[in-house]
Design an enzyme around this catalytic site. Sequence first.
Site, PDB file in Angstrom:
ATOM      1  N   ARG A 116       4.983 -13.432 -21.189  1.00 50.57           N
ATOM      2  CA  ARG A 116       4.211 -13.392 -22.425  1.00 50.57           C
ATOM      3  C   ARG A 116       2.723 -13.599 -22.108  1.00 50.57           C
ATOM      4  NH1 ARG A 116       4.574 -11.773 -27.746  1.00 50.57           N
ATOM      5  NH2 ARG A 116       4.087 -13.427 -29.217  1.00 50.57           N
ATOM      6  N   THR A 394       6.630  -2.160 -30.577  1.00 46.15           N
ATOM      7  CA  THR A 394       7.125  -3.011 -29.491  1.00 46.15           C
ATOM      8  C   THR A 394       8.237  -2.168 -28.940  1.00 46.15           C
ATOM      9  OG1 THR A 394       6.601  -5.190 -30.407  1.00 46.15           O
ATOM     10  CG2 THR A 394       8.539  -5.109 -29.026  1.00 46.15           C
ATOM     11  N   THR A 412       5.665  -5.638 -25.158  1.00 48.43           N
ATOM     12  CA  THR A 412       4.864  -5.126 -26.271  1.00 48.43           C
ATOM     13  C   THR A 412       3.369  -5.284 -26.056  1.00 48.43           C
ATOM     14  OG1 THR A 412       4.673  -5.253 -28.694  1.00 48.43           O
ATOM     15  CG2 THR A 412       4.809  -7.341 -27.529  1.00 48.43           C
ATOM     16  N   ASN A 414       1.995  -5.699 -29.080  1.00 46.52           N
ATOM     17  CA  ASN A 414       2.083  -6.208 -30.443  1.00 46.52           C
ATOM     18  C   ASN A 414       2.123  -5.037 -31.423  1.00 46.52           C
ATOM     19  OD1 ASN A 414       2.490  -7.979 -32.483  1.00 46.52           O
ATOM     20  ND2 ASN A 414       0.349  -8.538 -32.749  1.00 46.52           N
ATOM     21  N   SER A 466       8.976 -13.312 -31.528  1.00 47.97           N
ATOM     22  CA  SER A 466      10.331 -13.124 -32.062  1.00 47.97           C
ATOM     23  C   SER A 466      11.171 -12.255 -31.131  1.00 47.97           C
ATOM     24  CB  SER A 466      10.271 -12.433 -33.429  1.00 47.97           C
ATOM     25  OG  SER A 466       9.522 -13.192 -34.333  1.00 47.97           O
ATOM     26  N   GLY A 487       8.912  -7.003 -34.833  1.00 45.41           N
ATOM     27  CA  GLY A 487       8.212  -8.227 -35.241  1.00 45.41           C
ATOM     28  C   GLY A 487       9.215  -9.259 -35.724  1.00 45.41           C
TER      29      GLY A 487
END
Length: 583
Positions: A116, A394, A412, A414, A466, A487
């Site tokens: 991330r 994503t 992703t 986003n 998520s 999302g």
Amino acid sequence: MRIQGNVRQFGWALLMSFTVVQGAHAAPANAPPVSYGVDSDTFHPVKAKHGMVASVDAMATEVGVDILKQGGNAVDAAVAVGFALAVTHPQAGNLGGGGFMLLRTASGRTTAIDFREMAPARASRDMFLDKQGNADSKLSLTSHLASGTPGTVAGFALAAQKYGTLPLSTLLAPAIKLARDGIVVNDALADDLATYGKETLINHDNSRAIFYKADGKPYQKGERLVQKNLARSLQLIAQQGPDAFYKGKIADEIAGEMAQHGGLIGKQDLAAYRAVERKPVSGTYRGYEVFSMPPPSSGGIHIVQILNILENFDLTKFGFGSADAMQVMAEAEKYAYADRSEYLGDPDFVKVPQQALTSKAYAKTLAQQIDVNKARPSSEIKPGKLAPYESNQTTHFSVVDKDGNAVAVTYTLNTYFGSGIVAGQSGILMNNEMDDFSAKPGTPNVYGLVGGEANAVQPAKRPLSSMSPTIVAKDVKTWLVTGSPGGSRIITTVLQMVVNSIDFGMNVAEATNAPRFHHQWLPDQLRVEKGFSPDTLRLLEAKGQHVKVMPAMGSTQSIMIGPDGTRYGASDPRSVDDLSAGY
Ligand code: DON
């Protein structure tokens, strides 16, 4: 977690403090048999004997199948697919973003790689507030401040080095070729460039130069899109490893771009970035084991939490698409998303009460509050506001190899094409993942999710996600590999893949194609896709649900393994140009 039934431990697995739950919460007597796609079924998965790849883009799927055929394992194939998607699916595939990989070896060892994005060192709590103290989503979505330090290259390099068998340069080769020689633009890319490009890409010279032609129009279906700069960046990574991205020429391009336009990512942020291996969240559901992504994703915890709640209800008896099944699922979802807003954040910064949230006992107390006949208004659970904005990008892909190793990756930028900003001459699109922090406690982000202190911006922190790459096992063997974009809807989409397969006996294609629904507590709205009966929706309204028919949710890319080892792939009909293929 309270475990009922026998707990068996297997040889080496004991060393890894790994437990296998057998007979715990066994499926109710009326549970339908698991389906693997028989002639009489409505939808059919793709079948293969040895290996299977499911991804949102046919070109990337083919790259993965080629790697498997060459003898690469599931991790090799996944990494190659991930790099290929950065070229073929720039809406979400990336080098400038981040994500999660969940991996389960044939022998049953499960691990998660967290790549991330991280907030840059100079990020600060109120950086997305305007002068009046209101959250300014332009800053967190489309400015140079929107990007966190990217993790994808570090994550793939770590995965390949620790769990793969082929050199990184081999895994990058197909992506380099696709970028250098060009791809034929498909429907998905042409449509998304036309729709979303004008909100972001067109505003930045470097991005416009790549995705728009001399006539000022974005590339159209059937035209060849060459990405020379991206090919060069991929080539540098192939030659120098991830250092090219985090310390070398690409780092210079990213830091230079940011310095010139008020972004915060500096060379020190890139040099300090690390992908982290984490222990997956695990739980059980009606005799199956469920593994999914731990924080900084909220996905794994809430999928397990919701499944734990649902175990207290006989969904099979209610039936798929019944108002009663949808009611209890929606109510369970409300409780989970309310907890998400309060407790979830980067575990390196806040203590996430994972044990408590995923305990069967806690789920039982929540289940007892659920009335099959009457919805509890979200306002009675916690206050919140509506989300104005809709986005859906994503990407997820799943791979199973001939030995039974399984990999699920969700990664992703986003929103579509991320911030829309290509860093200098790198050809690399940057993410806008900083929007996943709570810019201001109580103010919804782009997905309408509200968060609190646990997810406030802090230097070097990872925004709450998520994304939920998920693997379900039965009697030790990997059974279902799945995940989705969407999302806030990712969690409920993956949840429905599990429930549709286990409680409603659907084969993996049917489980994928079945209409979906979603409740995220705030807004107090039961979002449903087209395809549910109007009678059912009326019954749900009568129970107090605020039903709204809205656009399709998610794009699952899933693989199920049958008892005889057959791999069944299912790509989501909600996406165009996606493909499951095997050999
Ligand atoms: O990490 C997250 O939860 C989001 N950034 C994922 C974004 C996403 O799924 C967009 N597509 N629907």
